[in-house]
Design a protein around this motif. Structure first.
Motif, PDB file in Angstrom:
ATOM      1  N   ILE A 163     -27.650  -0.738   3.064  1.00 46.52           N
ATOM      2  CA  ILE A 163     -27.284  -1.829   3.978  1.00 46.52           C
ATOM      3  C   ILE A 163     -25.944  -1.531   4.635  1.00 46.52           C
ATOM      4  N   VAL A 164     -24.964  -1.112   3.847  1.00 45.48           N
ATOM      5  CA  VAL A 164     -23.640  -0.798   4.397  1.00 45.48           C
ATOM      6  C   VAL A 164     -23.758   0.313   5.439  1.00 45.48           C
ATOM      7  N   THR A 165     -24.526   1.352   5.123  1.00 41.28           N
ATOM      8  CA  THR A 165     -24.709   2.470   6.046  1.00 41.28           C
ATOM      9  C   THR A 165     -25.425   2.027   7.318  1.00 41.28           C
ATOM     10  N   ALA A 166     -26.465   1.216   7.172  1.00 39.57           N
ATOM     11  CA  ALA A 166     -27.226   0.759   8.338  1.00 39.57           C
ATOM     12  C   ALA A 166     -26.362  -0.064   9.287  1.00 39.57           C
ATOM     13  N   LEU A 167     -25.450  -0.848   8.728  1.00 40.08           N
ATOM     14  CA  LEU A 167     -24.584  -1.670   9.574  1.00 40.08           C
ATOM     15  C   LEU A 167     -23.560  -0.825  10.318  1.00 40.08           C
ATOM     16  N   ASN A 168     -23.095   0.263   9.691  1.00 38.02           N
ATOM     17  CA  ASN A 168     -22.143   1.171  10.337  1.00 38.02           C
ATOM     18  C   ASN A 168     -20.972   0.414  10.955  1.00 38.02           C
ATOM     19  N   ARG A 169     -20.343  -0.428  10.146  1.00 35.33           N
ATOM     20  CA  ARG A 169     -19.246  -1.277  10.622  1.00 35.33           C
ATOM     21  C   ARG A 169     -17.943  -0.857   9.957  1.00 35.33           C
ATOM     22  N   ARG A 170     -16.893  -0.824  10.735  1.00 37.99           N
ATOM     23  CA  ARG A 170     -15.565  -0.528  10.185  1.00 37.99           C
ATOM     24  C   ARG A 170     -14.726  -1.789  10.044  1.00 37.99           C
ATOM     25  N   ASP A 171     -15.270  -2.925  10.447  1.00 36.10           N
ATOM     26  CA  ASP A 171     -14.489  -4.157  10.416  1.00 36.10           C
ATOM     27  C   ASP A 171     -14.830  -5.066   9.234  1.00 36.10           C
ATOM     28  N   ILE A 172     -15.665  -4.614   8.314  1.00 34.70           N
ATOM     29  CA  ILE A 172     -15.974  -5.403   7.115  1.00 34.70           C
ATOM     30  C   ILE A 172     -14.798  -5.260   6.151  1.00 34.70           C
ATOM     31  N   ASN A 173     -14.329  -6.394   5.627  1.00 33.41           N
ATOM     32  CA  ASN A 173     -13.173  -6.399   4.734  1.00 33.41           C
ATOM     33  C   ASN A 173     -13.530  -6.497   3.260  1.00 33.41           C
ATOM     34  N   VAL A 174     -14.696  -7.056   2.946  1.00 30.57           N
ATOM     35  CA  VAL A 174     -15.077  -7.265   1.557  1.00 30.57           C
ATOM     36  C   VAL A 174     -16.597  -7.377   1.467  1.00 30.57           C
ATOM     37  N   ILE A 175     -17.147  -6.942   0.343  1.00 33.42           N
ATOM     38  CA  ILE A 175     -18.580  -7.093   0.082  1.00 33.42           C
ATOM     39  C   ILE A 175     -18.755  -8.144  -1.013  1.00 33.42           C
ATOM     40  N   LEU A 176     -19.588  -9.141  -0.739  1.00 33.23           N
ATOM     41  CA  LEU A 176     -19.938 -10.161  -1.725  1.00 33.23           C
ATOM     42  C   LEU A 176     -21.374  -9.912  -2.173  1.00 33.23           C
ATOM     43  N   LEU A 177     -21.587  -9.865  -3.478  1.00 34.52           N
ATOM     44  CA  LEU A 177     -22.929  -9.686  -4.029  1.00 34.52           C
ATOM     45  C   LEU A 177     -23.347 -10.956  -4.739  1.00 34.52           C
ATOM     46  N   SER A 178     -24.559 -11.405  -4.479  1.00 37.94           N
ATOM     47  CA  SER A 178     -25.101 -12.549  -5.209  1.00 37.94           C
ATOM     48  C   SER A 178     -25.742 -12.024  -6.488  1.00 37.94           C
ATOM     49  N   GLY A 179     -24.896 -11.779  -7.464  1.00 32.91           N
ATOM     50  CA  GLY A 179     -25.334 -11.219  -8.734  1.00 32.91           C
ATOM     51  C   GLY A 179     -25.336  -9.699  -8.706  1.00 32.91           C
ATOM     52  N   CYS A 180     -25.150  -9.118  -9.886  1.00 31.78           N
ATOM     53  CA  CYS A 180     -25.176  -7.660 -10.040  1.00 31.78           C
ATOM     54  C   CYS A 180     -26.463  -7.193 -10.691  1.00 31.78           C
ATOM     55  N   VAL A 181     -27.214  -8.126 -11.283  1.00 28.90           N
ATOM     56  CA  VAL A 181     -28.471  -7.802 -11.951  1.00 28.90           C
ATOM     57  C   VAL A 181     -29.565  -8.514 -11.165  1.00 28.90           C
ATOM     58  N   ILE A 182     -30.350  -7.741 -10.430  1.00 31.74           N
ATOM     59  CA  ILE A 182     -31.347  -8.317  -9.534  1.00 31.74           C
ATOM     60  C   ILE A 182     -32.717  -7.729  -9.851  1.00 31.74           C
ATOM     61  N   ALA A 183     -33.737  -8.228  -9.226  1.00 29.01           N
ATOM     62  CA  ALA A 183     -35.083  -7.647  -9.245  1.00 29.01           C
ATOM     63  C   ALA A 183     -35.505  -7.160 -10.633  1.00 29.01           C
ATOM     64  N   PHE A 184     -35.517  -8.070 -11.573  1.00 27.69           N
ATOM     65  CA  PHE A 184     -35.937  -7.787 -12.949  1.00 27.69           C
ATOM     66  C   PHE A 184     -35.129  -6.642 -13.552  1.00 27.69           C
ATOM     67  N   PHE A 185     -33.827  -6.893 -13.680  1.00 29.65           N
ATOM     68  CA  PHE A 185     -32.893  -5.995 -14.366  1.00 29.65           C
ATOM     69  C   PHE A 185     -32.651  -4.670 -13.638  1.00 29.65           C
ATOM     70  N   ASN A 186     -32.712  -4.694 -12.316  1.00 28.49           N
ATOM     71  CA  ASN A 186     -32.294  -3.570 -11.487  1.00 28.49           C
ATOM     72  C   ASN A 186     -30.805  -3.813 -11.238  1.00 28.49           C
TER      73      ASN A 186
END
Length: 189
Positions: free
Chosen positions: A58-81
């Protein structure tokens, strides 16, 4: 990072998981004044080990230099991925905040139950470390883990991006977008 800055941009990443083979991730770029100015999608394997790669995609696809922070809705997703936020921070150079919404004793027992011989997955979960509770102005509590940013600043950023309830707006919109995209790609053609 100058948190009061109106043009501060967060990339919020959330999933739509419905028990199928794949889960849809949506990434939403949102300014602190709540203007959305970018989005991208990726997929993760349910029960797999590709969540970190999907976030980086996702970060690569956006190819943005103006993002300051990444927020994740949880670190354990999709059945323990399990997402490795430290690797996301190292690969992007951006601070990463993982937000969860309920108090918990942890997932070690669940991981051992579903993946009894998978020490790699268990170690990845343990590396996430402890969560820090953060009280929002309305009295609700979220639980944070942060990389590249101290816990106090992570809390201030979550507060700055939370309009109502306890889900920061970039994550709320990312979750809604992931659900809509997941339903769309799940329709028979």
């Amino acid at each position: 990072m100058h948190i009061p800055k109106k043009g501060l941009r967060a990339l919020g990443i959330a999933e739509s998981y419905s028990g199928r083979e794949h889960s849809t991730l949506a990434g939403i770029v949102m300014r602190k004044d709540l203007i959305i100015d970018g989005f991208a999608f990726s997929r993760v394997t349910v029960g797999g080990v590709d969540a970190t790669d999907a976030v980086l995609e996702i970060v690569t696809a956006l190819n943005r230099r103006d993002i300051n922070v990444i927020l994740l809705s949880g670190c354990v997703i999709a059945f323990f991925n399990i997402i490795d936020p430290g690797q996301v921070h190292d690969m992007t150079g951006l601070p990463v905040i993982c937000v969860t919404y309920e108090e918990s004793t942890g997932l070690e027992g669940d991981i051992l139950h579903h993946f009894p011989m998978d020490t790699t997955r268990l170690d990845a979960y343990r590396r996430l470390g402890a969560r820090t509770p953060h009280s929002l102005p309305d009295g609700q509590t979220v639980y944070l883990r942060s990389w590249g940013l101290d816990p106090a600043d992570a809390g201030r950023l979550c507060t700055a991006f939370t309009c109502e309830g306890k889900i920061p707006e970039p994550l709320r919109v990312a979750r809604l977008t992931a659900r809509a995209a997941h339903r769309f790609v799940s329709y028979p053609v």
